[in-house]
Design an enzyme around this catalytic site. Structure first.
Site, short mmCIF file in Angstrom:
data_model
loop_
_atom_site.label_atom_id
_atom_site.label_comp_id
_atom_site.label_asym_id
_atom_site.label_seq_id
_atom_site.Cartn_x
_atom_site.Cartn_y
_atom_site.Cartn_z
CB SER A 135 4.73 -1.83 20.25
OG SER A 135 4.01 -1.19 21.28
CG ASN A 143 -6.04 -5.07 26.77
OD1 ASN A 143 -4.85 -4.76 26.58
ND2 ASN A 143 -6.41 -6.02 27.61
CG HIS A 194 -5.62 -18.93 -24.58
ND1 HIS A 194 -5.85 -19.88 -23.62
CD2 HIS A 194 -6.83 -18.74 -25.20
CE1 HIS A 194 -7.12 -20.27 -23.66
NE2 HIS A 194 -7.74 -19.57 -24.61
CB SER A 215 21.15 -0.93 -18.43
OG SER A 215 22.28 -1.75 -18.25
CE LYS A 267 17.30 -3.60 -21.12
NZ LYS A 267 17.98 -4.61 -20.34
CD GLU A 284 11.27 -4.52 -14.51
OE1 GLU A 284 11.81 -5.57 -14.85
OE2 GLU A 284 11.88 -3.44 -14.46
CE1 TYR A 332 -3.77 -6.54 23.02
CE2 TYR A 332 -2.70 -7.42 24.97
CZ TYR A 332 -2.63 -6.73 23.78
OH TYR A 332 -1.44 -6.23 23.35
CD GLN A 350 3.41 -4.70 21.30
OE1 GLN A 350 2.82 -4.12 22.19
NE2 GLN A 350 4.66 -5.09 21.42
CE LYS A 384 -0.55 -1.64 17.71
NZ LYS A 384 -0.68 -3.08 18.05
N1 ARG Z 1 1.05 -2.14 22.73
C1 ARG Z 1 -0.08 -3.01 22.94
C2 ARG Z 1 -0.57 -3.53 21.59
O1 ARG Z 1 -0.20 -3.02 20.62
C3 ARG Z 1 -1.16 -2.28 23.63
C4 ARG Z 1 -2.03 -3.13 24.49
C5 ARG Z 1 -1.26 -3.69 25.61
N2 ARG Z 1 -2.08 -4.33 26.56
C6 ARG Z 1 -1.59 -5.08 27.56
N3 ARG Z 1 -2.43 -5.59 28.38
N4 ARG Z 1 -0.32 -5.29 27.70
O2 ARG Z 1 -1.30 -4.47 21.51
#
Ligand code: ARG
Length: 477
Positions: A41, A128, A174, A295, A301, A308, A335, A340, A343
């Protein structure tokens, strides 16, 4: 090597020679390359480096306080993390996909730089609780930034509202001309929406502000840690109460995306109005060159591209929300690596709303209303018919339902003649309702209609001016 039709090459699937230096103790060989590819990641979570270092500093200070690190070790960790921060800031940090994520990249580099003390940092903590902490800190920072940007947009809307507090425009229901309103009143409607967004962001921030750090992998730890100390150090109100919940909860990210979706929806509505207003058919406003494009084929234009694009951003932001909701659905405690995937949607939505708010602030700041055109349409379509009905109620004490009927007949008469209500003669009016007298003409103008709407929250210029001033004072405080 195989080539896909789209020109991409598939990743190779042979294995690395050596096991992961952070967790590879029981592994004979490294992961397949495809495993690294799907697992790593670091490509996107490196953005969390500041929060990760901050969390580690708090953790190290706590470990020292409870006797798990010496003062010297804590000092080494502080120095090492400061240097790492500098390396990242200056683009010199050797990010490695083999080290998966930001946590292991930083920790491994720390041990490389300071040795033994670096290897002690992970005592009583897990990735975690680390990621749960980093991510909360990041979302909290973003909330603060978005509140600031939203306040800036609200102030710009309120300034324009004050300047145009008495400029008439048609109010629509309306999308049909309904009753006259003022341009300032219309702009302040969006200030109210954005104020609710800020209030929701603040609510989300309050609920988010608990520290997962010290929940460790899922069950807590046998070490005598002080979670209140790290919570305080990181600006959290308190530690989270349940370690299983703490490492798997992503409600804070979902709430953030929900609030952003609603705010983006508001911006999308305002964008749509700007697109309409700027069209030749409406011709209500002039957009600045800075927020329009030409344009490539039609030289005449001026396209409202920024509006938009802001109108469209709600699509990806809501998509980010639905994406993460779907990731979280059905996840068992505690967990799981699924999280992951939390994000990128959050980062994507943050970029989208940040851009949208900046573009909208610029467009509104530069917006110039075409007052003559707005005034002309404000009086079109018998927009003061309700004022006539109200006059019949007030002056002749007709029941409103009867007044509505009388007015309807007068509108029908004017329509047939192709004129406005105010152009009907008194005789014509009397033929429908004999009690009508000359003073009726006073309420049939747009200006009279506007000035009369003094009920709380109404569009009377005096109200709008007071509201705009109230907002500007509140926002300046
Ligand atoms: N990169 C992981 C995440 O974003 C971090 C936690 C990983 N934990 C594990 N037990 N592999 O969630």
């Amino acid at each position: 090597m195989t080539q896909f039709m789209n020109g991409n090459t598939p990743p190779e699937s042979h294995t690395h020679e050596s096991a992961n230096p952070q967790w590879g103790g029981r592994f004979a060989s490294g992961p397949a390359a495809i495993m690294s590819e799907i697992n790593a990641s670091i490509g996107f979570d490196r953005i969390l480096w500041r929060q990760d270092i901050k969390g580690s500093l708090a953790h190290a200070a706590m470990l020292r306080k409870v006797g798990l690190l010496t003062q010297e070790e804590e000092n080494d960790i502080r120095r090492g993390l400061a240097e790492i921060g500098k390396e990242i800031e200056e683009g010199r940090f050797p990010f490695s996909a083999d080290l998966e994520d930001i946590h292991m990249n930083i920790e491994s580099r720390l041990s490389e730089r300071i040795g033994e003390a670096g290897k002690r940092l992970h005592t009583a903590r897990s990735r975690n609780d680390q990621i749960a902490t980093d991510f909360r800190l990041w979302v909290r920072d973003s909330i603060d930034g978005i509140i600031g940007q939203t306040h800036a947009l609200m102030a710009t809307l309120a300034r324009q509202a004050l300047q145009y507090h008495d400029v008439p425009m048609p109010g629509f229901t309306h999308l049909q001309v309904a009753q006259p309103v003022t341009f300032g009143h219309h702009l302040l409607a969006y200030v109210e929406m954005l104020a609710r967004d800020v209030s929701r962001l603040r609510d989300a921030r309050t609920r988010l502000n608990e520290s997962p750090l010290g929940s460790a992998a899922l069950a807590g730890t046998s070490f005598p840690i002080d979670r209140t100390m790290t919570a305080k150090e990181l600006g959290f109100d308190r530690p989270t109460a349940n370690s299983l919940d703490a490492v798997s909860d992503r409600d804070f990210a979902l709430e953030y995306l929900s609030v952003l979706s609603i705010e983006a929806m508001h911006l999308s509505r305002l964008s749509e109005e700007i697109v309409q207003w700027a069209s030749a058919a409406f011709n209500f406003v002039h957009l600045s060159d800075a927020f329009t494009t030409g344009s490539s084929i039609m030289p005449q234009k001026r396209n409202p591209d920024a509006a938009e694009l802001v109108r469209a951003k709600v699509g990806r932001i809501t998509g980010d929300l639905v994406g993460l909701l779907t990731v979280m659905k059905g996840l068992p405690l505690a967990y799981a690596k699924d999280t992951q995937e939390d994000k990128e949607p959050v980062f994507d939505a943050t970029t989208a709303i940040t851009l949208s708010l900046a573009a909208m602030e610029g467009m509104i700041r530069d917006l110039k209303p075409n007052k003559e055109r707005m005034r002309e349409l404000a009086g079109a379509g018998f927009s003061t018919a309700t004022d006539l009905a109200d006059w019949l109620v007030r002056e002749l004490r007709l029941p409103f339902r009867t007044a509505h009927h009388v007015t309807g007949r007068l509108v029908g008469m004017a329509e047939k003649k192709g004129c406005d209500l105010a152009d009907l003669s008194l005789e014509e009016m009397k033929s429908v309702e004999p009690g009508i007298n000359n003073s009726v003409y006073d309420v049939l103008t747009v200006e009279a209609s506007l000035a009369s709407r003094t009920s709380e929250g109404g569009t009377a210029p005096s109200n709008v001016k007071a509201q705009a001033e109230k907002w500007l004072a509140t926002l300046a405080a």
